[in-house]
Design a protein around this motif. Structure first.
Motif, PDB file in Angstrom:
ATOM      1  N   VAL A  83       3.653   2.380  -3.662  1.00 53.80           N
ATOM      2  CA  VAL A  83       2.569   1.553  -4.204  1.00 53.80           C
ATOM      3  C   VAL A  83       3.150   0.526  -5.177  1.00 53.80           C
ATOM      4  O   VAL A  83       2.711  -0.623  -5.220  1.00 53.80           O
ATOM      5  CB  VAL A  83       1.496   2.429  -4.904  1.00 53.80           C
ATOM      6  CG1 VAL A  83       0.295   1.592  -5.300  1.00 53.80           C
ATOM      7  CG2 VAL A  83       1.069   3.573  -3.999  1.00 53.80           C
ATOM      8  N   TRP A  86       4.532  -2.266  -3.241  1.00 51.47           N
ATOM      9  CA  TRP A  86       3.579  -2.514  -2.156  1.00 51.47           C
ATOM     10  C   TRP A  86       3.721  -3.911  -1.560  1.00 51.47           C
ATOM     11  O   TRP A  86       3.637  -4.091  -0.347  1.00 51.47           O
ATOM     12  CB  TRP A  86       2.153  -2.291  -2.683  1.00 51.47           C
ATOM     13  CG  TRP A  86       1.121  -2.418  -1.622  1.00 51.47           C
ATOM     14  CD1 TRP A  86       0.123  -3.339  -1.536  1.00 51.47           C
ATOM     15  CD2 TRP A  86       0.995  -1.581  -0.458  1.00 51.47           C
ATOM     16  NE1 TRP A  86      -0.610  -3.138  -0.406  1.00 51.47           N
ATOM     17  CE2 TRP A  86      -0.091  -2.070   0.282  1.00 51.47           C
ATOM     18  CE3 TRP A  86       1.707  -0.494   0.043  1.00 51.47           C
ATOM     19  CZ2 TRP A  86      -0.499  -1.498   1.478  1.00 51.47           C
ATOM     20  CZ3 TRP A  86       1.305   0.069   1.240  1.00 51.47           C
ATOM     21  CH2 TRP A  86       0.216  -0.419   1.935  1.00 51.47           C
ATOM     22  N   LEU A 106      -3.019   4.867   1.365  1.00 53.23           N
ATOM     23  CA  LEU A 106      -2.419   5.159   0.067  1.00 53.23           C
ATOM     24  C   LEU A 106      -1.480   6.368   0.169  1.00 53.23           C
ATOM     25  O   LEU A 106      -0.364   6.340  -0.361  1.00 53.23           O
ATOM     26  CB  LEU A 106      -3.527   5.420  -0.966  1.00 53.23           C
ATOM     27  CG  LEU A 106      -3.055   5.664  -2.393  1.00 53.23           C
ATOM     28  CD1 LEU A 106      -2.309   4.455  -2.926  1.00 53.23           C
ATOM     29  CD2 LEU A 106      -4.243   5.986  -3.304  1.00 53.23           C
ATOM     30  N   SER A 110       2.467   5.973  -0.431  1.00 52.55           N
ATOM     31  CA  SER A 110       3.094   6.710  -1.525  1.00 52.55           C
ATOM     32  C   SER A 110       4.301   7.479  -1.020  1.00 52.55           C
ATOM     33  O   SER A 110       5.396   7.380  -1.554  1.00 52.55           O
ATOM     34  CB  SER A 110       2.109   7.701  -2.129  1.00 52.55           C
ATOM     35  OG  SER A 110       0.939   7.049  -2.491  1.00 52.55           O
ATOM     36  N   MET A 164      -2.003  -0.295  -8.400  1.00 48.64           N
ATOM     37  CA  MET A 164      -2.849  -0.500  -7.209  1.00 48.64           C
ATOM     38  C   MET A 164      -3.599  -1.821  -7.292  1.00 48.64           C
ATOM     39  O   MET A 164      -3.698  -2.549  -6.304  1.00 48.64           O
ATOM     40  CB  MET A 164      -3.857   0.654  -7.059  1.00 48.64           C
ATOM     41  CG  MET A 164      -3.276   1.892  -6.430  1.00 48.64           C
ATOM     42  SD  MET A 164      -4.412   3.293  -6.566  1.00 48.64           S
ATOM     43  CE  MET A 164      -5.531   2.961  -5.235  1.00 48.64           C
ATOM     44  N   SER A 168      -2.758  -4.644  -4.676  1.00 47.08           N
ATOM     45  CA  SER A 168      -3.732  -5.024  -3.646  1.00 47.08           C
ATOM     46  C   SER A 168      -3.811  -6.542  -3.486  1.00 47.08           C
ATOM     47  O   SER A 168      -4.334  -7.017  -2.476  1.00 47.08           O
ATOM     48  CB  SER A 168      -5.106  -4.420  -3.927  1.00 47.08           C
ATOM     49  OG  SER A 168      -5.520  -4.705  -5.223  1.00 47.08           O
ATOM     50  N   ALA A 252      -8.858   2.159  -6.640  1.00 51.60           N
ATOM     51  CA  ALA A 252      -9.201   2.483  -5.248  1.00 51.60           C
ATOM     52  C   ALA A 252     -10.150   1.440  -4.668  1.00 51.60           C
ATOM     53  O   ALA A 252     -10.026   1.044  -3.500  1.00 51.60           O
ATOM     54  CB  ALA A 252      -9.833   3.871  -5.178  1.00 51.60           C
ATOM     55  N   TRP A 255      -8.168  -1.593  -3.895  1.00 49.81           N
ATOM     56  CA  TRP A 255      -7.315  -1.279  -2.741  1.00 49.81           C
ATOM     57  C   TRP A 255      -8.097  -1.391  -1.431  1.00 49.81           C
ATOM     58  O   TRP A 255      -7.672  -2.011  -0.468  1.00 49.81           O
ATOM     59  CB  TRP A 255      -6.800   0.146  -2.940  1.00 49.81           C
ATOM     60  CG  TRP A 255      -5.736   0.591  -2.011  1.00 49.81           C
ATOM     61  CD1 TRP A 255      -5.903   1.372  -0.906  1.00 49.81           C
ATOM     62  CD2 TRP A 255      -4.335   0.328  -2.111  1.00 49.81           C
ATOM     63  NE1 TRP A 255      -4.691   1.610  -0.317  1.00 49.81           N
ATOM     64  CE2 TRP A 255      -3.719   0.976  -1.031  1.00 49.81           C
ATOM     65  CE3 TRP A 255      -3.557  -0.397  -3.011  1.00 49.81           C
ATOM     66  CZ2 TRP A 255      -2.349   0.936  -0.826  1.00 49.81           C
ATOM     67  CZ3 TRP A 255      -2.187  -0.444  -2.800  1.00 49.81           C
ATOM     68  CH2 TRP A 255      -1.606   0.213  -1.727  1.00 49.81           C
TER      69      TRP A 255
END
Lengths: 268, 326
Positions: A83, A86, A106, A110, A164, A168, A252, A255
């Motif tokens: 992440v 990413w 995710l 990870s 995250m 994203s 989240a 994401w």
């Protein structure tokens, strides 16, 4: 749940096996990050020792808090390494591969990029906690260990949520790798000293904006029996799990939005 | 989709369109550096209102020039991308809405991208994939043994991909994509960079999967021989639209290319014994009287060699794409 844990363990195992193929790099990575954490701590120790403490917090207590955040960072660096990098994974087309497998993105991201070097900050963190406990022993209560475990998970979730949200942005083909590095370095710097040592603006920022103060500073009040925080009062001392969960939900959400906007990598 | 259709049709696209928003201003920073903060975008249509269906157990080749839309189409089928309009269904399900369920039955081989862990033994990658696809332990062992045998990997599964040749690695990739016994196998340039023996081996394997395991195959390749040897049907795609959808034979026929058989016919020259001359006779293979013409030509002497000309698929495809450009 059982299957997800088995999968994460399999990722760790294969990551470890891959890492030990290059033993010098493996040992060098762990030692490098261990020294990196310890040198930062030594800098702090020299400074704090000169003044005998910072805003009422003793050296041992500060090292205890810093140790906690180092362990959380170690988890981010090893277990959630995918992440953290990413942006690179998106550019290299790994997301397409994750999307054609029946597992959460995710969880795959990870595990697939597990980095054993994260052991360095974890070892450093454990060492700093022991050092802190020896210098300033906390109140031994029945809830101390469970509370520290909760703090460990919450702090990891806060850090994960921040990477995250930044990560994203890569779904929109925006490169933000520098922001991830800046956030990581700022977090280090902020957590080396108690949040109450900073101005009201900074304290507000690390409580509400980027809630780094919940990673160790507020929870440590309970560990050391410090009554309340001057700026935000007593409730914030108990809110580490809530802050961790709230931050993770925001991460989240960001994401999921990113995945929905993903345009794919590679050719048309 | 009717029940009868759903049992037979495995992949279906209806009026499928996918657009991308891309940046137009390139590397320019614009006046006063404002370009750093403002991006000009335009819409590119990668897939333009296409419809097709693929039956269970069918092997379909996807052919197109670079940028034609092949990869986008494969990503729409696998649910990696969401259509801008229209719909796509795999096994009766929308891939982007039922991603987990759909991809459980799909195996994907990206010729240019590995799904294996570079530094860990091949078998360790398989162990992780077993957990990803929730393959039962007994079934996994059986499948691993079966695939090792078919793909002739044997002890190679104890080696890391970095220690394998390209051909061995591609076989490892195929093993990874077949471990969970998918109903649909998507291959994007699987034979790129392989030697002729490795290519033949991969092609034979894909045919075996189609014929013996009823696997539906979508093969995107620039390697025309892959398409000829493996696929029952070919879809030509250009600028996001379908140029042709049918068999190779029909394509050759519709392209207006006449195939001929060239015979080297040896006969005694001038009736002198021992003095042999070889004449090349070209017999067109089209038309109702093709067989009688062939017999007549072959009876003129002893046929020492024969070869087919004019049916080179690569040339035909180039001609089709050229025509489309015009």
């Amino acid at each position: 749940m059982k299957r997800s844990i088995a999968l994460q363990l399999a990722y760790i195992k294969i990551g470890f096996k891959s890492a030990i193929q290059y033993r010098v790099n493996f040992i060098g990575g762990v030692i490098g990050l261990l020294l990196h954490s310890l040198l930062a701590a030594v800098g702090g120790i020299v400074l704090i020792d000169r003044f005998g403490g910072v805003v009422g917090w003793e050296l041992g207590q500060i090292m205890f808090m810093f140790g906690l955040t180092r362990i959380q960072s170690g988890f981010i660096y090893s277990v959630f390494r995918g992440v953290v990098r990413w942006e690179g994974q998106v550019r290299e087309g790994w997301v397409d591969r994750y999307l054609v497998r029946p597992r959460g993105i995710l969880a795959q991201a990870s595990g697939a990029d597990f980095d054993i070097a994260g052991l360095g900050p974890i070892i450093a963190g454990v060492g700093l906690i022991i050092y802190g406990v020896v210098l300033s022993p906390p109140d031994l209560t029945w809830w101390l260990v469970p509370w520290l475990l909760i703090v460990m998970v919450s702090g990891t979730m806060i850090q994960l949520a921040i990477v995250m949200v930044i990560g994203s942005s890569a779904f929109y083909n925006v490169r933000m790798g520098s922001a991830t590095n800046a956030a990581e370095r700022s977090q280090w710097q902020m957590n080396l000293f108690p949040a109450s040592a900073y101005s009201t603006v900074v304290q507000t920022l690390v409580t509400i904006g980027l809630p780094w103060a919940f990673m160790a500073f507020y929870p440590a009040h309970l560990v050391y029996g410090v009554a309340s925080d001057e700026l935000f009062g007593e409730p914030v001392l108990y809110l580490a799990p809530v802050a961790g969960l709230a931050a993770f939900l925001i991460g989240a959400w960001s994401w999921r939005r990113g995945i929905r906007s993903y345009q794919g990598m590679g050719g048309v | 989709m009717t029940t009868e259709e759903s049992s037979k049709t495995w992949v279906r696209a209806n009026d499928l369109t996918r657009e991308y928003r891309v940046q137009t201003d390139g590397l320019s920073t614009g006046r006063f550096g404002l370009g750093l903060f403002r991006r000009e975008m335009r819409t590119v249509t990668a897939i333009d209102n296409i419809s097709f269906s693929i039956d269970r157990g069918e092997a379909v080749g996807l052919v197109g020039l670079n940028g034609a839309g092949k990869s986008t189409l494969l990503k729409l089928i696998t649910g990696v991308l969401v259509p801008t309009s229209g719909e796509v269904a795999v096994g009766g399900l929308n891939p982007s809405q039922n991603r987990s369920q759909v991809v459980s039955d799909i195996g994907v081989v990206f010729g240019h991208r590995s799904q294996l862990w570079w530094d860990a033994p091949l078998v360790d990658s398989m162990n992780v994939l077993k957990l990803i696809y929730s393959v039962d332990e007994d079934e996994y062992r059986q499948r691993l043994e079966q695939l090792s045998e078919i793909l002739e990997l044997g002890e190679l599964i104890r080696r890391a991909p970095r220690q394998l040749s390209l051909g061995q690695r591609v076989r490892g990739e195929i093993m990874a994509s077949l471990l969970h016994s998918p109903k649909l196998l998507i291959l994007d340039e699987p034979t790129v960079g392989l030697d002729i023996i490795a290519k033949a081996r991969i092609r034979n394997l894909i045919r075996t999967l189609v014929e013996e395991e009823d696997v539906t195959v979508i093969l995107a390749s620039h390697e025309v021989t892959d398409i000829e040897r493996v696929c029952d049907r070919t879809i030509l795609i250009d600028h996001g639209q379908i140029l042709y959808d049918g068999t190779i034979e029909q394509l050759i026929a519709t392209a207006g290319v006449e195939r001929s058989l060239v015979l080297d016919v040896a006969s005694e020259a001038g009736g002198t014994e021992g003095d042999v001359s070889v004449e090349q006779v070209t017999v067109p293979l089209t038309g109702e009287d093709a067989a009688s013409r062939l017999i007549e030509a072959a009876s003129a002497g002893t046929v020492s060699d024969a070869r087919v000309t004019g049916g080179d698929l690569e040339v035909i495809l180039a001609r089709v794409f050229d025509r489309a450009e015009e």
